[in-house]
Write an enzyme that holds these catalytic residues in place. Structure first.
Site, short mmCIF file in Angstrom:
data_model
loop_
_atom_site.label_atom_id
_atom_site.label_comp_id
_atom_site.label_asym_id
_atom_site.label_seq_id
_atom_site.Cartn_x
_atom_site.Cartn_y
_atom_site.Cartn_z
N SER A 124 0.90 -1.27 -0.01
CA SER A 124 0.23 -0.21 -0.18
C SER A 124 0.86 1.18 0.12
O SER A 124 1.59 1.47 -0.81
CB SER A 124 -0.99 0.12 1.18
OG SER A 124 -2.04 1.05 1.07
N HIS A 159 -4.16 -1.74 -4.03
CA HIS A 159 -5.44 -2.40 -3.96
C HIS A 159 -6.59 -2.17 -5.20
O HIS A 159 -7.76 -1.77 -5.12
CB HIS A 159 -6.17 -1.32 -2.76
CG HIS A 159 -5.55 -1.36 -1.63
ND1 HIS A 159 -4.91 -2.38 -0.78
CD2 HIS A 159 -5.03 -0.05 -0.97
CE1 HIS A 159 -4.12 -2.09 0.23
NE2 HIS A 159 -4.27 -0.48 0.11
#
Length: 233
Positions: A124, A159
């Protein structure tokens, strides 16, 4: 050898019962028992996140440690970082993380670590930070461009399959010309770079995917890459 392993999402914090990506990261160090330092700046050095890392990595044949810039070690920061074999950056607030790194000079030290052969990894926020640009979504789902450290050319969105605002926002930024072409990486997938070139794409899930993403004449094109599944078939 300069290495970066960028995960869209996954690892110990997102897949606590699936250690495939974390084991892969560990295996890229030449050290017999690698010294692995977790950098949780993006979470505000959350104690639970640090404890989760230590619990997960204590099960591996490695020497885990962490670097919390809110309470830095009582030693020279550059020496502390550069003596590690692997630096693993966690997720959270990318903008705050990069600002904090620059305040402490850690951005410069991380580049030096990369040039000296320390393996850089993360998920991330801890994956987009290595690129020239990243896609950051705020609490309202608005996508913005984050300027990363620039070790890897182009842009990155984590994501990509699991949180629709990332894919949608990335496309909007590409169509408007506000971000460079790059890669969208789903949870459970990782890109392993040697130098600035993709060496291998890997996954902890069979359905994990990576996409090359670019825009032509206001239209976005995706090129799907199927990672090598790290588990048994």
């Amino acid at each position: 050898m300069r290495q970066v392993i960028a995960l869209g999402g996954g690892g110990f914090s997102m897949e606590p019962d699936n250690p495939l990506l974390d084991r892969y990261i560990l295996s890229q160090s030449a050290a017999r028992k690698p010294k692995v330092c977790f950098i949780p700046t993006a979470s505000g050095d959350a104690e639970g996140y640090i404890e989760g890392f230590r619990k997960a990595f204590s099960a591996f044949d490695c020497i885990p440690s962490h670097l919390a810039l809110s309470r830095p070690p009582a030693v020279d920061l550059e020496d502390y970082v550069l003596e590690k074999d692997i630096l693993y950056v966690g997720g959270g607030d990318t903008v705050r993380m990069l600002e904090t790194w620059r305040e402490h000079g850690l951005d410069r030290i991380l580049r030096q670590a990369w040039e000296q052969g320390v393996v850089l990894a993360g998920l991330s926020a801890g994956s987009m930070c290595w690129y020239e640009e990243g896609v950051n979504c705020d609490d309202d789902g608005q996508a913005n461009v984050v300027q990363g450290l620039g070790l890897i050319p182009g842009s990155h969105s984590p994501h990509y399959d699991s949180e629709p605002e990332y894919r949608r926002g990335y496309h909007e930024l590409l169509r408007s010309g506000r971000i460079r072409a790059g890669v969208g990486v789903s949870d459970g997938a990782g890109i392993h770079y040697i130098g600035c070139r993709i060496h291998r794409v890997v996954g902890s899930r069979r359905d994990a995917r990576i996409y090359g993403v670019e825009a032509f004449d206001g239209k976005v094109a995706e090129t799907e890459m199927i990672p090598e599944y790290l588990g048994t078939l």
